[in-house]
Motif scaffolding. Structure first.
Motif, PDB file in Angstrom:
ATOM      1  N   ARG A 255      31.571  39.797  41.211  1.00 30.91           N
ATOM      2  CA  ARG A 255      32.535  38.695  41.268  1.00 30.91           C
ATOM      3  C   ARG A 255      33.694  39.115  42.158  1.00 30.91           C
ATOM      4  O   ARG A 255      33.965  40.317  42.335  1.00 30.91           O
ATOM      5  N   PRO A 256      34.414  38.148  42.715  1.00 32.58           N
ATOM      6  CA  PRO A 256      35.638  38.497  43.451  1.00 32.58           C
ATOM      7  C   PRO A 256      36.751  38.875  42.484  1.00 32.58           C
ATOM      8  O   PRO A 256      36.834  38.339  41.377  1.00 32.58           O
ATOM      9  N   ILE A 257      37.591  39.817  42.884  1.00 36.96           N
ATOM     10  CA  ILE A 257      38.726  40.269  42.064  1.00 36.96           C
ATOM     11  C   ILE A 257      39.991  40.115  42.899  1.00 36.96           C
ATOM     12  O   ILE A 257      40.026  40.543  44.052  1.00 36.96           O
ATOM     13  N   PHE A 258      41.022  39.522  42.320  1.00 38.30           N
ATOM     14  CA  PHE A 258      42.252  39.280  43.067  1.00 38.30           C
ATOM     15  C   PHE A 258      43.460  40.004  42.474  1.00 38.30           C
ATOM     16  O   PHE A 258      44.535  39.985  43.050  1.00 38.30           O
ATOM     17  N   SER A 259      43.287  40.626  41.323  1.00 33.08           N
ATOM     18  CA  SER A 259      44.389  41.342  40.676  1.00 33.08           C
ATOM     19  C   SER A 259      44.249  42.840  40.936  1.00 33.08           C
ATOM     20  O   SER A 259      43.226  43.437  40.582  1.00 33.08           O
ATOM     21  N   PRO A 260      45.274  43.477  41.524  1.00 26.60           N
ATOM     22  CA  PRO A 260      45.192  44.930  41.730  1.00 26.60           C
ATOM     23  C   PRO A 260      45.101  45.692  40.412  1.00 26.60           C
ATOM     24  O   PRO A 260      44.454  46.731  40.336  1.00 26.60           O
ATOM     25  N   THR A 261      45.737  45.175  39.362  1.00 26.98           N
ATOM     26  CA  THR A 261      45.657  45.819  38.047  1.00 26.98           C
ATOM     27  C   THR A 261      44.216  45.833  37.553  1.00 26.98           C
ATOM     28  O   THR A 261      43.698  46.860  37.110  1.00 26.98           O
ATOM     29  N   ASP A 262      43.540  44.677  37.649  1.00 23.14           N
ATOM     30  CA  ASP A 262      42.145  44.606  37.212  1.00 23.14           C
ATOM     31  C   ASP A 262      41.270  45.533  38.055  1.00 23.14           C
ATOM     32  O   ASP A 262      40.374  46.206  37.533  1.00 23.14           O
ATOM     33  N   PHE A 263      41.525  45.563  39.357  1.00 19.75           N
ATOM     34  CA  PHE A 263      40.706  46.386  40.255  1.00 19.75           C
ATOM     35  C   PHE A 263      40.845  47.871  39.910  1.00 19.75           C
ATOM     36  O   PHE A 263      39.853  48.599  39.819  1.00 19.75           O
ATOM     37  N   ILE A 264      42.076  48.315  39.690  1.00 24.15           N
ATOM     38  CA  ILE A 264      42.313  49.721  39.342  1.00 24.15           C
ATOM     39  C   ILE A 264      41.645  50.058  38.009  1.00 24.15           C
ATOM     40  O   ILE A 264      41.018  51.114  37.854  1.00 24.15           O
TER      41      ILE A 264
ATOM     42  N   VAL B  78      29.377  50.896  47.712  1.00 26.32           N
ATOM     43  CA  VAL B  78      28.251  50.218  48.356  1.00 26.32           C
ATOM     44  C   VAL B  78      28.717  48.799  48.658  1.00 26.32           C
ATOM     45  O   VAL B  78      28.829  47.963  47.761  1.00 26.32           O
ATOM     46  N   ASP B  79      29.052  48.555  49.919  1.00 22.69           N
ATOM     47  CA  ASP B  79      29.534  47.238  50.351  1.00 22.69           C
ATOM     48  C   ASP B  79      28.320  46.424  50.782  1.00 22.69           C
ATOM     49  O   ASP B  79      27.786  46.612  51.871  1.00 22.69           O
TER      50      ASP B  79
ATOM     51  N   CYS C  69      36.955  45.788  47.834  1.00 24.15           N
ATOM     52  CA  CYS C  69      37.598  47.007  48.353  1.00 24.15           C
ATOM     53  C   CYS C  69      38.308  46.716  49.670  1.00 24.15           C
ATOM     54  O   CYS C  69      39.434  47.170  49.902  1.00 24.15           O
ATOM     55  N   GLU C  70      37.657  45.947  50.529  1.00 22.42           N
ATOM     56  CA  GLU C  70      38.266  45.592  51.814  1.00 22.42           C
ATOM     57  C   GLU C  70      39.525  44.754  51.605  1.00 22.42           C
ATOM     58  O   GLU C  70      40.528  44.933  52.295  1.00 22.42           O
ATOM     59  N   TYR C  71      39.477  43.851  50.636  1.00 20.08           N
ATOM     60  CA  TYR C  71      40.624  42.988  50.352  1.00 20.08           C
ATOM     61  C   TYR C  71      41.844  43.807  49.948  1.00 20.08           C
ATOM     62  O   TYR C  71      42.948  43.604  50.464  1.00 20.08           O
ATOM     63  N   PHE C  72      41.648  44.771  49.039  1.00 17.95           N
ATOM     64  CA  PHE C  72      42.789  45.569  48.581  1.00 17.95           C
ATOM     65  C   PHE C  72      43.197  46.626  49.598  1.00 17.95           C
ATOM     66  O   PHE C  72      44.299  47.162  49.529  1.00 17.95           O
TER      67      PHE C  72
ATOM     68  N   MET D  83      41.894  55.202  48.006  1.00 20.43           N
ATOM     69  CA  MET D  83      42.026  53.864  48.560  1.00 20.43           C
ATOM     70  C   MET D  83      43.508  53.533  48.718  1.00 20.43           C
ATOM     71  O   MET D  83      44.372  54.163  48.120  1.00 20.43           O
ATOM     72  N   LYS D  84      43.767  52.489  49.485  1.00 20.10           N
ATOM     73  CA  LYS D  84      45.158  52.084  49.701  1.00 20.10           C
ATOM     74  C   LYS D  84      45.842  51.774  48.373  1.00 20.10           C
ATOM     75  O   LYS D  84      47.012  52.084  48.183  1.00 20.10           O
ATOM     76  N   ILE D  85      45.084  51.178  47.459  1.00 20.32           N
ATOM     77  CA  ILE D  85      45.651  50.806  46.165  1.00 20.32           C
ATOM     78  C   ILE D  85      46.095  52.041  45.386  1.00 20.32           C
ATOM     79  O   ILE D  85      46.949  51.973  44.514  1.00 20.32           O
ATOM     80  N   ASP D  86      45.505  53.212  45.728  1.00 22.15           N
ATOM     81  CA  ASP D  86      45.910  54.473  45.106  1.00 22.15           C
ATOM     82  C   ASP D  86      47.049  55.141  45.867  1.00 22.15           C
ATOM     83  O   ASP D  86      47.651  56.100  45.375  1.00 22.15           O
TER      84      ASP D  86
END
Length: 656
Positions: A378-387, A212-213, A429-432, A486-489
């Motif tokens: 909150r904004p997230i900038f770490s791919p590790t945290d996002f995953i 949900v964006d 999600c868009e950022y990653f 997702m791209k991160i996956d």
């Protein structure tokens, strides 16, 4: 055990046979790392390769979680203890579970243990347990070492040891120490065994989120290049304008109106529990402890209005380090007894508290299968945290497990968790997906100060801006993440590149133009091996191209023989250009219609079927190529194009 869990054990056996004593299992959240660990432990103990096993975790609730799992799975053969509860008789147990911090305190690991006390050390959330002082505990014990993680950290990726990126001469040494792959004997950047989120979704064991964006007027401005512009009164008749960006939100921007809007949007759109119809169990990730406290207050006030008399400020709970018993709160939430249970149905044992508001405590390793909503406030900038955060919701669950009334059970039509919602208010999600640069070398974390790592200093007085104006929802979109993930996956493709580039047999054969030999070798020696499970289908998905790629084309791209993958339309344009060169149509004005027909016939199965069966009346309802478009094609080309395509065009490459 599931097939992939057995594969992990078998791969480890092969690695031992080859002389390895360090291993890394990279397994997505929810794929059963603890169960797989139990199998490995039993294997080592039963074969006499270990007399005693140490299982290291980095948080108290994970300690209790692991102990219960091992007791359930292995108690018939082996005893499991938590070290701090059995300081005097831990030597009588085969499996000892403890936090890294417990052993670090006053150098307990050196004073009370011998380096040979444990023949196998397993590090849960391995990417965290080798950082800072924690690494000393891990390295102290001799014997076999197994790391478990969903998000390994590759500090040597794209790093040139001869050209450090800082002036610190210790940079290379620190990178070597922090690199997860090297620590666990995987110097080539490939884990001993990998099972990804995409593998789990494809095999039916895990689920992808529904995103949900939602962006408010304020957060939309914060996300823009200009940022949110605030005006300050300088107190001497003048005004000062300052811009706040996405990253500054974490420390300097605080808006009551925006927080109210976040909570309202979340509650109105959250998935409901299929049994009780109350808000599904949820975790919200806040900016700071202060932010978490404010969100908790707002959610409780709103829940009281939505469900009169059902909650007394216990709908939402702050779960952060400054809250007493916060660790126990996380355990109670999993066990469906946080601040009570069965609030709506007496026979249905689900937690009375529905939302845990946290900052970082519930990010990694937290197991709560019946979660239905995650809030990224909150904004997230770490791919590790996002995953890791995304992984909290991927587990499946049957809600009937906690319902103890057969009559009610009979009326529940959809008891299974088939999706979960991830509320994204900061375009994470868009950022990653679009902006994060996956090919950059990871930056080293700052070394601790002489006094040790402490809390981040607060901003100076007056530095935090509170927006007192109104805020409105600017946009809201709901999108299910498909099987491609997702791209991160999907960074799987890059790992395949590294694998084949370093295979001398492949490189030599490609240089010699021996493509049949290359294709056969990759299919036989690289694909579907237990260490990686590479398949052509997975690589196609990872490449994210809108058509079917062949293995030769993939290898040509990896070895620089082609600059990139052409899209379906680019390939169609190329094929049509060849057709024009061969047929040289005299009817120049009809070329656009001929091109449309050519592309439709090649790329659309339905159009091709209609033309080949000569059921032309079906074109009237075809959205891709209709009757009017067909009549614009000169009669000569209506039969010439199908004949040409059959002889000269490979249709397989245009399918998805």
């Amino acid at each position: 055990m599931r097939p992939y869990q057995l594969d992990a054990v078998h791969v480890l056996q092969q690695a031992v046979k080859a002389g390895s004593d360090r291993f890394l299992f990279e397994m997505a959240t929810g794929t059963g790392k603890t169960l797989t660990s139990a199998a490995v432990i039993k294997l080592f103990l039963r074969t006499g390769n270990a007399r005693r096993v140490l299982f290291l975790v980095d948080r108290l609730e994970l300690e209790d979680q692991a102990k219960k799992a091992f007791a359930e799975l292995l108690s018939a053969d082996y005893r499991t203890v938590i070290y701090k509860e059995n300081r005097d008789d831990w030597r009588h147990a085969e499996i000892v579970v403890t936090t890294v911090q417990s052993l670090l305190f006053n150098n307990k690991y050196q004073r009370q243990f011998s380096p040979t006390d444990f023949d196998l050390v397993i590090s849960d959330e391995a990417h965290r347990s080798i950082g800072g002082n924690a690494r000393a505990v891990f390295d102290y014990f001799v014997g076999y070492k197994l790391g478990l993680t969903a998000t390994p950290r590759d500090y040597l990726k794209h790093f040139d040891r001869n050209k450090p990126t800082t002036r610190d001469p210790r940079e290379t040494e620190r990178r070597l120490l922090l690199d997860t792959y090297r620590t666990f004997g995987c110097e080539d950047g490939q884990p001993t065994f990998r099972y990804s989120l995409l593998d789990g979704v494809k095999d039916g064991f895990l689920i992808n989120p529904t995103v949900v964006d939602a962006r408010t007027d304020v957060t939309t401005q914060l996300l823009s290049e200009e940022g949110f512009v605030a005006t300050f009164d300088e107190g001497v008749g003048g005004e000062l304008q300052e811009s706040f960006g996405q990253r500054e939100f974490e420390k300097r921007f605080f808006s009551d109106a925006t927080n109210q809007l976040f909570c309202k949007t979340f509650l109105e759109n959250a998935l409901r529990d299929p049994i009780s119809r109350e808000i599904g169990k949820s975790i919200i990730f806040a900016v700071s402890q202060k932010h978490a406290a404010k969100l908790t207050q707002i959610l409780n006030e709103m829940a009281d209005r939505m469900f009169p008399g059902k909650y007394q400020s216990d709908f939402a709970v702050q779960v952060t380090s400054q809250i007493a018993d916060a660790q126990q709160f996380t355990i109670n939430f999993t066990n469906n007894k946080l601040l009570g249970s069965a609030n709506f149905r007496s026979a249905y044992k689900t937690s009375k508290a529905r939302v845990c508001v946290t900052v970082g405590m519930m990010t990694t390793g937290y197991d709560c299968p019946d979660l239905l909503n995650l809030g990224l406030f909150r904004p997230i900038f770490s791919p590790t945290d996002f995953i890791q955060i995304k992984g909290r919701g991927t587990r499946k669950h049957n809600f009937l497990e906690e319902l103890f009334d057969d009559e009610i059970k009979a009326g529940v039509t959809q008891p299974d968790k088939t999706s979960y919602k991830m509320f994204d208010f900061f375009a994470n999600c868009e950022y990653f997906e679009k902006e994060f640069k996956y090919d950059q070398a990871l930056k080293l974390p700052k070394p601790p100060s002489k006094g040790g790592e402490g809390p981040e200093p607060p901003p100076p007085p007056g530095a935090t801006y509170q927006h007192l104006g109104q805020d409105v929802i600017d946009s809201i979109g709901v999108a299910e993440v498909g099987p491609q993930g997702m791209k991160i996956d999907r960074m799987f493709f890059q790992k395949f590149e590294d694998t084949v580039r370093h295979d001398q047999a492949i490189a030599t054969a490609i240089e010699a133009g021996q493509w049949d030999r290359v294709i056969d070798y990759v299919n036989r020696e690289v694909f579907d091996k237990p260490t990686e499970h590479y398949t052509l289908d997975k690589l196609r998905k990872a490449a994210a191209v809108d058509r079917k790629l062949g293995l030769r084309e993939i290898l040509e791209k990896i070895f620089g023989l082609i600059p990139g993958f052409k899209s379906k339309d680019e390939l169609l344009e190329e094929e049509f250009a060849k057709f024009l060169a061969d047929t040289k149509p005299a009817e120049a004005e009809s070329i656009p219609a001929i091109k449309d027909y050519f592309k439709a016939y090649v790329a659309n199965d339905r159009v091709r079927s209609i033309i080949e069966s000569q059921h032309f009346q079906d074109l009237a309802t075809n959205p891709y190529f209709d009757n009017r478009a067909f009549k614009a094609v000169p009669k000569k080309y209506r039969s010439l194009i199908p004949a040409y395509v059959r002889d000269y065009v490979s249709l397989n490459q245009f399918t998805q």
